[in-house]
Write an enzyme that holds these catalytic residues in place. Structure first.
Site, short mmCIF file in Angstrom:
data_model
loop_
_atom_site.label_atom_id
_atom_site.label_comp_id
_atom_site.label_asym_id
_atom_site.label_seq_id
_atom_site.Cartn_x
_atom_site.Cartn_y
_atom_site.Cartn_z
CD1 TRP A 130 -2.36 -2.14 1.61
CD2 TRP A 130 -3.02 -1.04 -0.22
NE1 TRP A 130 -3.40 -2.84 1.03
CE2 TRP A 130 -3.82 -2.19 -0.08
CE3 TRP A 130 -3.25 -0.21 -1.31
CZ2 TRP A 130 -4.83 -2.52 -0.99
CZ3 TRP A 130 -4.26 -0.53 -2.22
CH2 TRP A 130 -5.03 -1.68 -2.05
CE LYS A 174 -9.48 -2.66 2.51
NZ LYS A 174 -8.27 -1.92 2.27
CG ASP A 214 -3.77 4.20 3.66
OD1 ASP A 214 -4.85 4.01 4.25
OD2 ASP A 214 -3.45 3.60 2.61
C1 LIG Z 1 -7.69 -1.40 1.05
C2 LIG Z 1 -6.62 -0.41 1.22
C3 LIG Z 1 -6.42 0.62 0.29
C4 LIG Z 1 -7.27 0.77 -0.94
O1 LIG Z 1 -8.53 1.23 -0.63
P1 LIG Z 1 -9.62 1.57 -1.76
O2 LIG Z 1 -10.84 1.80 -0.95
O3 LIG Z 1 -9.71 0.37 -2.66
O4 LIG Z 1 -9.17 2.76 -2.49
C5 LIG Z 1 -5.41 1.52 0.52
N1 LIG Z 1 -4.63 1.45 1.62
C6 LIG Z 1 -4.80 0.48 2.53
C7 LIG Z 1 -3.90 0.43 3.73
C8 LIG Z 1 -5.79 -0.48 2.36
O5 LIG Z 1 -5.96 -1.45 3.28
#
Ligand SMILES: *Cc1c(COP(=O)(O)O)cnc(C)c1O
Length: 360
Positions: free
Chosen positions: A102, A196, A172
């Site tokens: 990521w 998530k 993030d």
């Molecule tokens: C799932 C995830 C993403 C991507 O998220 P989207 O909603 O598909 O844009 C980015 N960063 C992390 C840490 C993730 O777990």
């Protein structure tokens, strides 16, 4: 009705009581005679749902008053572009720490907007650890420092907050936001997709310090300009109304559980059950440095990969699904978010023990 234990990394398990409440309110929300999905986002019913969700989120995370809470769309992947558009504020570089898949995606996207200084990386050991802050090479003129505080694929989690001095820290937090208390004041900006650990896909949460907004690059689309969205209460465009409603129910559920300190206590206990078992023998392997292991996403491998398919098949037969690891790393991954009951983790460990006894 048979519900499975769903170990998916996302979209992922939600609290059963939340799903039941959403079902009960599906046709008629609080006497309005309509579903939340059918409401005008500017009507008083939805405006109250939206305001209450923001208030509950602020309470859960103790968000300081000088931070904006935005309910946006586009997911964390869109934020990978939206963050540099908004936070460079005339500067032309940003620092990124590379801890896995990521982070790599964030870095690649940011390079379209600025020069990226990779201040530290754990690629040398296949992203199995978080580089300690002493090794970071931060630059004083960076617009911000970006981390992925929980690497969903690799299973790494920061259990400490980096100190970036006057340069804003951006995280993030897609896959562990609301799994533990966070000292929001240590960050300039926190973002994450909801699917998530929080709610349905389609909602992106952004928490940003208010002095950092209002200086977006001139080319920034209005819907991606934090200041314009903040001024419009996240309603510059039609927000993802149903996803906000369900996330709001999850916030209420979290409060009813005792808030984030209690949720953290449970998450520590759940993760310990699984990691303790992984460390017990050598039939299964846990690749990540113990001190950097994620409480939310637990990747593991069978030493004998030839047994992978049989392991997954047996798990499905026991009502446990979505345990296959991400295609980029293989093996297995158990995502044990807030809504995964301890019973689900106990049953997983019991199944692993049974499988090991049979094949070990
Ligand atoms: C799932 C995830 C993403 C991507 O998220 P989207 O909603 O598909 O844009 C980015 N960063 C992390 C840490 C993730 O777990």
């Amino acid at each position: 009705m048979a519900r499975v234990f769903n170990f998916s990394a996302g979209p992922a398990v939600l609290p059963e009581t939340v799903l039941q409440q959403a079902a009960a309110e599906m046709l008629d929300w609080h006497g309005s005679g309509m579903s939340v999905m059918e409401m005008s986002h500017r009507g008083k019913e939805f405006v109250s749902i939206h305001a209450e969700a923001e208030q509950d989120l602020r309470e859960l995370l103790a968000v300081p008053a000088n931070y904006k809470v935005l309910f946006l769309q586009g997911g964390a992947i869109a934020e990978n572009a939206i963050v540099p558009m908004n936070l460079l504020r005339g500067r032309n570089s940003a620092d990124y720490v590379n801890t896995g898949e990521w982070s790599k995606k964030s870095i690649k996207e940011a390079k379209k907007y600025c020069s990226v200084n990779v201040a530290a990386s754990s690629e040398d050991r296949k992203f199995t650890y978080i580089p300690p802050q002493q090794s970071w090479k931060l630059s004083a003129d960076a617009g911000y420092v970006h981390i992925c505080s929980n690497e969903t694929i690799g299973g790494l989690e920061y259990h400490w907050v980096p100190d970036t001095g006057a340069v804003p820290l951006v995280a993030d937090m897609s896959s562990h936001l609301l799994s533990r208390p966070v000292d929001v004041a240590r960050y300039g900006l926190i973002y994450g997709g909801a699917q998530k650990n929080i709610g349905p896909a389609g909602l992106t949460l952004v928490i940003v310090r208010d002095d950092l907004i209002g200086q977006a690059a001139a080319f920034t689309p209005s819907a991606f300009d934090y200041k314009q969205q903040a001024d419009a209460d996240s309603m510059l465009n039609t927000p993802p109304t149903y996803a906000i409603y369900v996330a709001g129910l999850v916030f209420k559920w979290l409060k009813a559980q005792g808030g984030l300190a209690e949720i953290e206590r449970r998450n520590i206990a759940k993760a310990k059950l699984l990691y303790d078992y992984l460390d017990e023998g050598n039939f299964f392997l846990s690749p990540v440095e113990p001190r950097d292991r994620s409480r939310m996403n637990v990747p593991f491998k069978l030493r004998n990969e030839a047994l992978d398919e049989e392991f997954l098949k047996g798990a499905r037969a026991h009502g446990m699904v979505q345990l296959k690891g991400h295609r980029s790393v293989g093996g297995m991954r158990a995502s044990i978010y807030n809504a995964m009951p301890v019973d689900g983790v106990q049953q997983l460990v019991a199944y692993m023990r049974e499988f090991e006894n049979k094949h070990g």
